[in-house]
Design an enzyme around this catalytic site. Structure first.
Site: not given
Ligand code: ADP
Ligand code: MG
Ligand code: MG
Length: 902
Positions: A26, A96, A105, A107, A340, A462, A571, A627, A765, A784, A786-787, A789, A851, A871
């Site tokens: 992030k 964040r 989501g 953390m 991302r 989610h 086989r 075989r 094998e 061949s 025979g991993t 055995d 194999c 192969y």
């Molecule tokens: P997660 O990794 O769980 O997606 P985020 O850190 O991305 O958590 O944040 C959760 C939500 O809060 C996201 O929708 C993000 O866009 C929003 N958010 C985070 N920082 C800000 C900010 N500075 N202003 C407005 N929205 C924010």
């Molecule tokens: Mg996010």
């Molecule tokens: Mg065998």
């Protein structure tokens, strides 16, 4: 002094994409976007190194960290013209989490930090929007209490719900400012009673506590579980980004959304996004409110929409991959909050890679490297049979049509919580997890389930995002399901579906159907085909070939359709198990004299021959490795349970004194079972040991193979039989079976007057065979490995009993992985490398393959390439992935050297 904090804002950032490990995904991409001139609210990121130092010091912040944070806070205040804690111009920030690899989501994040009883008034005055200010405050108190003070959100949601009910307010937005003020007051009281301390009003203290809590969220149960599933190291830690808030909840010209630059389910080229007007980001991500399609933004604010689209396209070009973005609109101004690489279904992974190549964004080998081998296998996984599906729906079994969130056809028993999903799946049941919505806590349950259904949430909720990434079928927002969790059932119209009932879920159409629908085999789609053609190109001239393990003509045809370049293992015993053949096999085994045994074998010969003809026909022009009989003979006799029943039946007949003929037959069978019983069948009378003590068995098989080959050759079919001796451990065994085989094979060809080129080789094998490979290669024309055995015998683990201790071993880290799933390169691999080397010393052109079950697993395939095998051979369904993995191994190898890729 170590630099722990990196600034971004006002068009310039200290970090960039290449600093992912230090700044987290992030943080580094916020910096990168800032440098690209994309509108991002300013802020700073505290490094993962700070986290590491903090952990090492027993959770004490490293020296200087707080000072650096304050310095950067100062900078942030200058850039924004606001101050944290200022009564008139308060700065609000989000705090964040963000690890090296995205853990969506898992953390924590805290929004609107910097609010207290004074600044909330300032915010209200400055925005002229009292309701907004108090809405932010109640959100902040809720999140802060949840993350920092460990108070469950429900406590606060409960207050809000009660207030809405009392006011008759249908949504949050209908609760007026004055009421929100009272709500926050109630929150404060709740906190004071539950923690014994007032809610912290000191904003710097808020910041400090929040950073600590976000650091700690790395250890949350859901995060730990996610790391286990995705094999993410425990010691990476998280970075923390502190950035100025922008507000999507400032009225009708504000809002928030998430989007993918392409459709993550199919890979189609279109902006796939959702938007929620007058809301903050957490509302969408958590699936609390079901967002609208992105057209809502286009209709309301066309210019903002156009800008968003332009930025999305620019990001995709810049990162050369499909992006998943978070954005917020504050009073008509657009801000990006995250980008991302987007999670996608297997099918989408392939299509996006192929399309990006065609759009000249990436080159061909990048496209090949970008798709994970299991993803092309997944692309051919089963789909619902069209007719059955139509019949089920026509028959009134359609329960609901929700949003198709992640493709796939899943059938299983309904469960209503993640723990039960895990528990039942462990017991071997197939389950479908049905929830109102999912939360990060449900990840392990989703992983255990075949499919996931939610009654709430949108396409970017989610549940949807996680299921797409896991390759699980998923339907979200199936609003017709009314789920009654306490009673463990859901109701749709007249249907009540209880826990344990079977449903079918089509993640491609969004349909949820009562009962099971038959599935049919998937097919290689156009994009998969294209990608594999490219992959094959990189494998040609000395790359790794891909063959199939197939025991029947049907299997062989399927394998060929998936691109097998031959069969690496037939086989033959599988042909013995057919119900109409088993009695003859038993007769052969139990024969008390040679003549009876030969007679039984004679009856088996034509059956085996016909199977071989079918296989040769399917593999016309390609090599087929067959075989000779491997398992101990007792495997064809009644098992232990049946044996006990037989003994009981015999005593019953004896007591009655009737039916002497049945008694005699039973007696003979019992005697045979007893005679053949072995203390340790894995190490017993099997493989070539059987062929040497009962030459007539191997003789019959070789005869059947060669008769089939001659017949096929006469029909113009290209045949290349490779006869394989199992379980060889001494040169004598190899020599003896080779001579036996040649005698019979040459005899058949002479009789028939047909010449077929055939090879005789062996499986390696038994560890001893690898060690004396040089001598074995004197006689064997191919090896061949025979991993299965070989792993068994190298570790001394019986594959059938390993479950008793392996889980513990994995837990304790005594073995890095299940060696029966992931080839043990350190030990078993060493024997393989050594065996190949020694074998080729004697016979430089020795053909070598694998194999065992490992032949279809990507990292093992790469290993096979590195040690110079010709192969790999694997189950037909794993062939596409093996083709891709073999190409990837070659490309990586070439990229590492200076070799030209073409
Ligand atoms: P997660 O990794 O769980 O997606 P985020 O850190 O991305 O958590 O944040 C959760 C939500 O809060 C996201 O929708 C993000 O866009 C929003 N958010 C985070 N920082 C800000 C900010 N500075 N202003 C407005 N929205 C924010
Ligand atoms: Mg996010
Ligand atoms: Mg065998």
């Amino acid at each position: 002094m170590t630099k722990y904090v990196y600034f971004f804002g006002a068009g310039r950032a200290e970090g960039s994409s290449v600093m992912r490990n230090l700044l987290g995904g992030k943080g580094c991409e916020l910096a990168e976007m800032t440098n690209l001139g994309i509108p991002v609210p300013p802020g700073f990121t505290i490094t993962t190194q700070a986290w590491v130092h903090c952990q090492r010091a027993g959770r004490k912040w490293p020296e200087g960290l707080w000072d650096q944070i304050l310095e950067h806070l100062d900078r942030l205040e200058q850039v924004t013209g606001t101050r944290l804690g200022d009564g008139e111009r308060p700065l609000l920030v989000s705090v964040r989490s963000g690890a090296r690899v995205s853990m969506p989501g898992m953390m924590e994040t805290i929004l609107n930090l910097g609010l207290n009883d004074a600044t909330v008034e300032g915010l209200a005055a400055r925005t002229g929007n009292e309701r907004f200010a108090w809405d932010c405050y109640r959100r902040f108190v809720t999140m802060f209490s949840d993350v920092v003070l460990d108070l469950r959100r429900d406590v606060f949601e409960g207050h809000l719900g009660a207030m809405k009910a009392r006011l008759g307010a249908p949504t949050d937005a209908d609760v007026a400012a004055g009421e929100l003020r009272k709500l926050v007051q109630a929150y404060h009281e709740e906190i004071a009673t539950r923690t014994g301390k007032p809610f912290p009003q000191d904003v710097r203290n808020q910041l400090r506590l929040a950073i600590d809590a976000v650091f700690d969220s790395w250890f949350a149960k859901k995060a730990t579980e996610y790391r286990r599933i995705h094999a993410i190291p425990e010691d990476w830690g998280t970075a923390v980004t502190v950035m100025a808030m922008v507000f999507g909840n400032l009225g009708e010209t504000s809002g928030t959304g998430v989007g993918f630059t392409r459709d993550p389910r199919t890979g189609d080229t279109r902006f796939y996004a959702e938007y929620l007007s007058n809301a903050q980001g957490e509302d969408v991500v958590a699936g609390i409110r079901t967002p609208q399609p992105i057209e809502a933004l286009r209709d309301r604010m066309p210019a903002v929409y156009a800008e968003l689209l332009e930025i999305a396209t620019r990001l995709e070009r810049h990162y050369k991959d499909m992006q998943d973005i978070e954005f917020t609109v504050q009073e008509g101004t657009l801000y990006l909050l995250q980008t991302r690489s987007g999670k996608r279904s297997a099918r989408a992974a392939v299509k996006v890679a192929v399309d990006l190549e065609k759009e000249h964004v990436i080159d061909q080998h990048t496209a090949i490297l970008r798709v994970k081998p299991p993803e092309v296998n997944e692309a051919i996984r089963p789909v619902f049979d069209d007719r059955e599906r139509a019949a089920a729906i026509g028959g009134g079994r359609l329960l609901a049509r929700g949003l198709p969130a992640a493709p796939g056809a899943a059938v299983g028993q309904v469960v209503f919580d993640a723990d039960r999903a895990v528990e039942w799946a462990r017991g071997g049941q197939k389950v479908i997890l049905v929830r109102p919505e999912t939360a990060p806590e449900d990840v392990a349950g989703m992983y255990a389930a075949e499919g996931v259904v939610t009654s709430r949430g949108g396409r970017t909720s989610h549940a949807a995002v996680v299921a797409v990434g896991m390759g699980k079928a998923c339907v979200v927002g199936a609003a017709d399901l009314s789920i009654d969790e306490p009673r463990r059932q859901f109701q749709v119209g007249p249907h009540v579906v209880h826990e344990g009932d079977v449903i079918s879920v089509d993640g491609g159409t969004g349909e949820v159907v009562l009962g099971a629908i038959q599935t049919v085999e998937g097919r290689l789609g156009d994009e998969v085909r294209e990608l594999l053609v490219w992959a094959d190109f990189y494998r040609r001239n000395g790359g790794l070939g891909v063959r199939a393990n197939a025991d029947s003509p049907v299997d062989a045809e399927r394998a060929r359709a998936f691109g097998a370049e031959g069969i690496g293992l037939v086989r033959t015993e599988h042909m013995f198990f057919a119900p109409d053949r088993l009695p003859v096999v038993r007769e052969m085994i139990m024969a008390s004299d040679q003549a009876t045994r030969r007679a039984a074998l004679e009856r088996l010969r034509p059956v085996q021959r016909d199977d071989f003809i079918g296989i040769f026909r399917a593999m016309d022009g390609l090599p087929v490795t067959i075989r000779l009989l491997d398992p101990p003979l007792h495997e064809f006799l009644p098992n232990w349970k049946e044996y006990k029943e037989m003994v009981a039946e015999q005593s019953r007949l004896e007591a009655l004194g009737t039916d002497p003929e049945a008694r005699r037959r039973l007696g003979a069978l019992i005697e045979a079972v007893e005679k053949l019983r072995e203390a340790n069948p894995m190490l017993g009378h099997r493989g070539c040991r059987l062929g040497i003590t009962h030459p007539e068995i191997y003789g019959m098989q070789v005869r059947a193979i060669m008769e089939a080959a001659c017949t096929a050759a006469e029909q113009g079919i290209g045949v290349e039989p490779e006869i394989m001796i199992p379980l060889t451990g001494t040169v004598g065994e190899m020599k003896e079976t080779l001579e036996q085989t040649r005698r019979v094979a040459d005899g058949v060809m002479a009789e028939r007057g047909v010449l077929v080129r055939y090879l005789v080789g062996t499986m390696i094998e038994v560890p001893r065979a690898a060690l004396i490979a040089q001598k074995i290669a004197e006689h064997a024309e191919f090896f061949s490995f025979g991993t299965n055995d070989l792993t068994q015998l190298t570790f001394g683990y019986s594959r059938d009993d390993v479950a008793k201790f392996l889980p513990k071993y994995l837990d304790m880290g005594l073995v890095p992985a299940d060696p029966f799933a992931l080839l043990d390169q350190e030990g078993v691999g060493e024997l393989i490398a050594l065996g190949i080397d020694r074998g080729r010393r004697r016979r430089p052109d020795l053909k070598v393959g694998i194999c065992g079950e490992h032949g279809g697993e990507a990292s093992s395939v790469e290993f096979c390439y590195k040690v110079g095998m010709n192969y790999v051979s694997c189950s037909p369904y794993l062939i596409p992935g093996a083709r891709l993995a073999a190409a990837q191994a070659r490309i990586r190898d070439r990229l590492a050297g200076s070799d030209d890729l073409r």
